[in-house]
Design an enzyme around this catalytic site. Structure first.
Site, PDB file in Angstrom:
ATOM      1  N   LYS A   1     -25.880  -4.960   3.632  1.00  0.00           N
ATOM      2  CA  LYS A   1     -24.564  -4.806   3.011  1.00  0.00           C
ATOM      3  C   LYS A   1     -23.844  -6.146   3.040  1.00  0.00           C
ATOM      4  CE  LYS A   1     -21.990  -3.097   7.058  1.00  0.00           C
ATOM      5  NZ  LYS A   1     -21.026  -4.184   7.161  1.00  0.00           N
TER       6      LYS A   1
ATOM      7  N   ASP B   1     -24.385  -1.952  11.562  1.00  0.00           N
ATOM      8  CA  ASP B   1     -24.100  -3.269  12.144  1.00  0.00           C
ATOM      9  C   ASP B   1     -24.419  -3.420  13.631  1.00  0.00           C
ATOM     10  OD1 ASP B   1     -23.278  -4.206   9.707  1.00  0.00           O
ATOM     11  OD2 ASP B   1     -21.138  -4.111  10.139  1.00  0.00           O
TER      12      ASP B   1
ATOM     13  N   CYS C   1     -16.283  -1.452   9.566  1.00  0.00           N
ATOM     14  CA  CYS C   1     -17.435  -1.141   8.707  1.00  0.00           C
ATOM     15  C   CYS C   1     -17.876   0.316   8.815  1.00  0.00           C
ATOM     16  CB  CYS C   1     -18.590  -2.077   9.032  1.00  0.00           C
ATOM     17  SG  CYS C   1     -18.230  -3.813   8.636  1.00  0.00           S
TER      18      CYS C   1
END
Length: 260
Positions: A167, A57, A200
């Site tokens: 994702k 991310d 995450c």
């Protein structure tokens, strides 16, 4: 007719040798490349030949001043502290043949695989300001695949040989090809970096551990916009339950020591 065997597989690490008359199922042998690291809670030796680095991310919505988090009042400066260590570390990992996998939140535009429970996390009032909304100075769709929001920040160069995985929730292993890709790479050890450490990154690392991978968190190449105690708890849990933590500088030192 030629009897020369030809490689057949998704990558050089995992391939058969075949022709019209024979299939040789013996995969290529990869010689171990041991790397000794000063880590926590104890020193660790990994095999670079069976390792990959998963960067989670490091994208505009989480790390850019024009991104979604900044637009809803979150200070993204802490998230951006992971950028400089990654700029320095990733080329060194590539030079040793370690695959780099960019795991970015990139939803389907129709959000067809997202549950109400997941959508509620980001749009608790139902006002339509969460996933998929066009917000901020760039009016980019929040966390949507193909949008500016889901792109890796400009400071981090994505190499041609790097792999990308979209994702759709906190863990990068659910509803994605990540596990299949790693197994095709014949990887056993995962180095994790990115944001947010306590969300995450941790959930993907934990699921990787549950799937049988060895897991290490690169401490200073991992960051969070959550309060500091969240990062402290993450480091504690990784060391206590899931594996090990290591500093980016220690990784670089060990990698440089392997250079001829």
């Amino acid at each position: 007719m030629s009897t020369t065997l030809q490689p057949l597989g998704p990558n050089p690490r995992n391939c058969w040798s075949v022709n019209s008359e024979q299939a040789d199922l013996l995969r290529p042998v990869r010689e171990p490349q041991p790397l000794d690291l000063a880590a926590a809670p104890k020193a660790v030796r990994i095999d670079l030949a069976r390792s990959a680095c998963v960067v989670v991310d490091m994208q505009n919505d989480f790390c850019h001043p024009d991104g979604w988090l900044a637009g809803i009042g979150v200070d993204v400066a802490p998230a951006r502290t992971a950028i400089a260590p990654l700029v320095s570390l990733l080329p060194r990992l590539r030079a040793q043949g370690v695959p780099i996998i960019w795991l970015n939140w990139g939803n389907r535009p129709d959000r067809a695989n997202l549950s109400p429970a997941l959508l509620h996390v980001y749009d608790g009032s139902g006002a339509g300001a969460g996933i998929g909304a066009r917000l901020g100075p760039r009016q980019a769709a929040v966390l949507e695949k193909g949008s500016w929001s889901a792109q890796v920040v400009d400071e981090l160069a994505v190499a041609a040989e790097d792999l990308k995985v979209d994702k759709y929730r906190m863990s990068g292993f659910w509803d994605t090809p990540l596990d299949a890709m790693l197994r095709n790479l014949r990887v056993e050890t995962l180095l994790f970096a990115g944001v947010n450490a306590d969300q995450c990154v941790l959930h993907t690392l934990a699921d990787g551990n549950f799937l049988g991978y060895d897991t290490l968190l690169i401490e200073d190449a991992t960051a969070t916009t959550s309060p500091p105690f969240c990062l402290e708890a993450t480091l504690y849990n990784v060391r206590q339950i899931f594996g090990f933590t290591v500093a980016a500088a220690e990784l670089e030192r060990a990698l440089e020591a392997r250079m001829p």
